[in-house]
Design an enzyme around this catalytic site. Structure first.
Site, PDB file in Angstrom:
ATOM      1  CG  HIS A 185      -9.175  -1.398   4.089  1.00 49.21           C
ATOM      2  ND1 HIS A 185      -8.896  -1.415   2.744  1.00 49.21           N
ATOM      3  CD2 HIS A 185      -8.792  -0.183   4.530  1.00 49.21           C
ATOM      4  CE1 HIS A 185      -8.361  -0.252   2.398  1.00 49.21           C
ATOM      5  NE2 HIS A 185      -8.289   0.511   3.462  1.00 49.21           N
ATOM      6  CG  ASP A 186     -11.543   1.959   3.139  1.00 50.81           C
ATOM      7  OD1 ASP A 186     -11.116   1.902   4.299  1.00 50.81           O
ATOM      8  OD2 ASP A 186     -10.880   2.387   2.177  1.00 50.81           O
TER       9      ASP A 186
ATOM     10  CG  ASP B 287      -4.699   5.605   0.806  1.00 43.56           C
ATOM     11  OD1 ASP B 287      -5.514   4.713   1.065  1.00 43.56           O
ATOM     12  OD2 ASP B 287      -4.726   6.726   1.344  1.00 43.56           O
TER      13      ASP B 287
ATOM     14  CG  ASP C  91      -2.294   0.412   0.987  1.00 41.32           C
ATOM     15  OD1 ASP C  91      -2.473   1.519   0.452  1.00 41.32           O
ATOM     16  OD2 ASP C  91      -3.233  -0.351   1.305  1.00 41.32           O
TER      17      ASP C  91
ATOM     18  CD  GLU D 133      -8.810   4.347  -1.967  1.00 33.86           C
ATOM     19  OE1 GLU D 133      -9.735   3.947  -1.260  1.00 33.86           O
ATOM     20  OE2 GLU D 133      -7.900   5.087  -1.538  1.00 33.86           O
TER      21      GLU D 133
HETATM   22  C1  NOJ Z   1      -8.325   5.177   1.679  1.00 36.49           C
HETATM   23  C2  NOJ Z   1      -8.040   3.991   2.540  1.00 36.49           C
HETATM   24  O1  NOJ Z   1      -8.505   2.846   1.895  1.00 36.49           O
HETATM   25  C3  NOJ Z   1      -8.713   4.243   3.866  1.00 36.49           C
HETATM   26  O2  NOJ Z   1      -8.718   3.119   4.695  1.00 36.49           O
HETATM   27  C4  NOJ Z   1      -8.016   5.409   4.521  1.00 36.49           C
HETATM   28  O3  NOJ Z   1      -8.705   5.761   5.697  1.00 36.49           O
HETATM   29  C5  NOJ Z   1      -7.965   6.625   3.601  1.00 36.49           C
HETATM   30  N1  NOJ Z   1      -7.645   6.314   2.244  1.00 36.49           N
HETATM   31  C6  NOJ Z   1      -6.935   7.607   4.091  1.00 36.49           C
HETATM   32  O4  NOJ Z   1      -5.645   7.067   3.881  1.00 36.49           O
END
Ligand code: NOJ
Length: 571
Positions: free
Chosen positions: A343-344, A212, A104, A271
């Site tokens: 994970h989000d 990210d 990541d 992302e």
């Molecule tokens: C996206 C990540 O997937 C998330 O988990 C994170 O809180 C935010 N970016 C900030 O890095």
């Protein structure tokens, strides 16, 4: 096409990526938090599933304000997770099983405890001051008072996106938590330093990066107020930082400085919240040398209204319309990432399937539909077991900064606690972060200590040990799907045609490569249905490549049934 040589498809077009959230995967030392040795000890399980790439969520030193997405040293490992030697060993062991490892890369922001930020905040004339976004208070206001922030932007984790620094009398920008200051990518030294760090990881043997919120690194200057929607507290800064003016330049530069020459072995995935199909086509057009694929958010926003906590029912037609448009938009150039979970996001079975009576069948249906699309599928830990949302009882059960902050702010503003909790239970990120369920024992075999977040009590039934032993499990269905991508070229490389776009319960599409045509047809409901496909009768006589209801082959699809048929057609 006589005389035209088609380029070899990139290796990741036939690959499946598995995401590990290290904190919640496997704990080897009993401190209740997952770690690198824990992951290494489970590589055989992943190998058995058949995945090609392991994406590791952040393991770097971090104050853990956002579970590691707040990094204080990009070239180390947090003692919580182990050591660099443990990571080297994990990479070596993964490689020995033919699994690549993608790290990541979190470079839109650092932790406020990163030495760069510590220096930056130390004085207005520190050489690193300009590495972050420092701004004076809004003209005519008193610095530090609410409303004096340089712009009216809200942060993703509630409250304003600016934090006041008393010592220097200025504010710094943080699109996420106040412990995650945004780096200033306009500064060439910042970019060079990030590139150097990325090369260091490649030299160490990693096989690529998941980047990210990478479409937030270019901000439109000057920074200015966004539109405040009715009822909102803050303005929307999105138009000034999502796919900002220099984003393509920054990614092309990163590619040239880091990836160029290694394309045939690496994977890069950006992302990108808010990215459109048209922008994604540019980002992933191989001729532009930016990234291999992006994560887009359209299909995981369809059950949300004004922001993620404003819950809306999901219409299957909207989901088909969205995913179908992405398939079409990236058909000629560019490439899709395919995901339901990470994970989000809440657990897919609870969100798009049926986490009660039809848990197993709907988990298999979701896997089937996703994996039969064109693109690179991502499996999030536990998805292959059909893990579901957690039964959080009270706010004390949540750990995620996003959920905890939202609860506090919303209740302060007058929302009903029970309603806020309901939204957290449905959409909260902790649903994805409860420990991986390895077996039926106490704490699901995740840890011998006290887990940092409670294990889902359903682990007595839903766990890897049981799933591996049961040939009819979600696990083995995912294994077959992964195998299909490798063995049936139409799965990876066929073209895509959406069928029955207006049908409210049937999701159907074909994939075609040369003389092979595949039909995927799925019933997104708890009632039997007869698909209204004009040539359904003909399909019924063809080979059933995969299904999720044993012995079923008739014209009706049972509740949550999914099938993949194959036939030969004239070229
Ligand atoms: C996206 C990540 O997937 C998330 O988990 C994170 O809180 C935010 N970016 C900030 O890095």
């Amino acid at each position: 096409m006589i005389g035209v040589t088609q380029p070899e498809p990139a290796w990741w077009t036939t690959s499946v990526v598995y995401q590990v959230y290290p904190r919640s995967f496997a704990d080897s030392d009993g401190d209740g938090i997952g770690d690198l040795r824990g992951i290494t000890s489970r590589l055989d399980y992943l190998h058995r599933l058949g995945i090609d790439v392991l994406w590791l969520s952040p393991i770097y030193p971090s104050p853990q304000d956002d579970n590691g997405y707040d990094i204080s040293d990009y070239q180390g490992v947090d003692p919580l997770f182990g050591t660099l030697a443990d990571l080297d060993e994990l990479i070596a062991q993964a490689h020995a099983r033919g699994i690549k490892v993608v790290m990541d890369l979190v470079v839109n922001h650092t932790s406020d405890e990163h030495p760069w930020f510590v220096e930056s905040r130390s004085s207005t004339d520190n050489p690193r001051r300009d590495w972050y976004w420092w701004r004076p208070a809004r003209p005519g206001t008193v610095p530090g008072e609410p409303g004096s922030e340089p712009t009216n932007w809200g942060s993703f984790f509630s409250g304003p996106a600016w934090e006041y620094d008393e010592a220097s009398g200025e504010y710094f920008l943080h699109l996420f938590s106040r412990k995650q200051p945004d780096l200033n990518w306009e500064n060439p030294e910042v970019r060079k330093t990030v590139h150097r760090m990325m090369r260091w990881w490649l030299d160490r043997g990693v096989d690529g990066f998941r980047m990210d919120v990478i479409n937030m690194i270019s901000k439109e200057l000057p920074l200015r107020d966004g539109v405040v929607s009715p009822g909102a507290v803050h303005g929307d800064g999105g138009p000034f930082y999502l796919c900002g003016p220099r984003i393509h330049e920054f990614l092309a530069e990163m590619h040239a400085e880091v990836v160029a020459g290694h394309e045939s072995t690496l994977l890069t995935v950006g992302e990108m919240p808010g990215v459109t199909v048209e922008q994604a086509r540019m980002f992933t057009d191989p001729a532009r040398h930016e990234v291999d694929m992006v994560f887009q958010f359209e299909h995981v926003s369809l059950d949300q209204g004004d922001g993620k906590w404003d819950l809306r029912p999901l219409e299957l037609t909207a989901l088909k319309h969205s995913l179908g448009r992405w398939q079409e938009g990236l058909a000629e150039s560019g490439w899709n990432s395919l995901y339901w979970n990470n994970h989000d996001q809440p657990r897919a079975v609870s969100r798009f399937g049926d986490d009660g009576e039809h848990r197993v069948r709907s988990a298999k249906l979701l896997g089937t539909v996703l994996h039969l699309h064109r693109g690179t599928p991502y499996v999030y830990q536990g998805e292959e077991l059909g893990m579901v949302n957690a039964p959080f009882a009270a706010i004390e059960d949540f750990r995620d900064i996003e959920s905890v902050n939202h609860y506090r702010h919303a209740v302060e503003l007058g929302a009903q606690p029970a309603e806020v909790l309901d939204a957290l239970r449905t959409m909260g990120r902790d649903n994805a972060r409860t420990p991986m369920q390895w077996d039926a024992s106490t704490h699901a075999g995740f840890t011998s200590g006290t887990p940092w977040i409670a294990v889902n009590p359903d682990h007595v039934e839903v766990n890897a040990e049981a799933a591996v032993a049961d040939p009819d499990s979600v696990f083995h269905h995912y294994r077959r799907l992964i195998e299909l991508r490798r063995t049936v070229p139409a799965v990876a490389h066929g073209d895509f045609t959406m069928l029955l776009p207006d049908d409210p319960v049937v999701y159907a599409f074909t994939r075609r490569l040369d003389d092979v045509e595949l039909l995927t047809v799925a019933n997104f409901s708890g009632e039997p249905v007869r698909p209204g496909l004009p040539d359904w009768q003909e399909w019924l006589g063809t080979e059933l490549l995969l299904g999720n209801v044993a012995g079923s082959s008739g014209p009706e699809l049972a509740a949550w049934e999914a099938r993949v048929h194959r036939r030969t057609v004239a070229r």
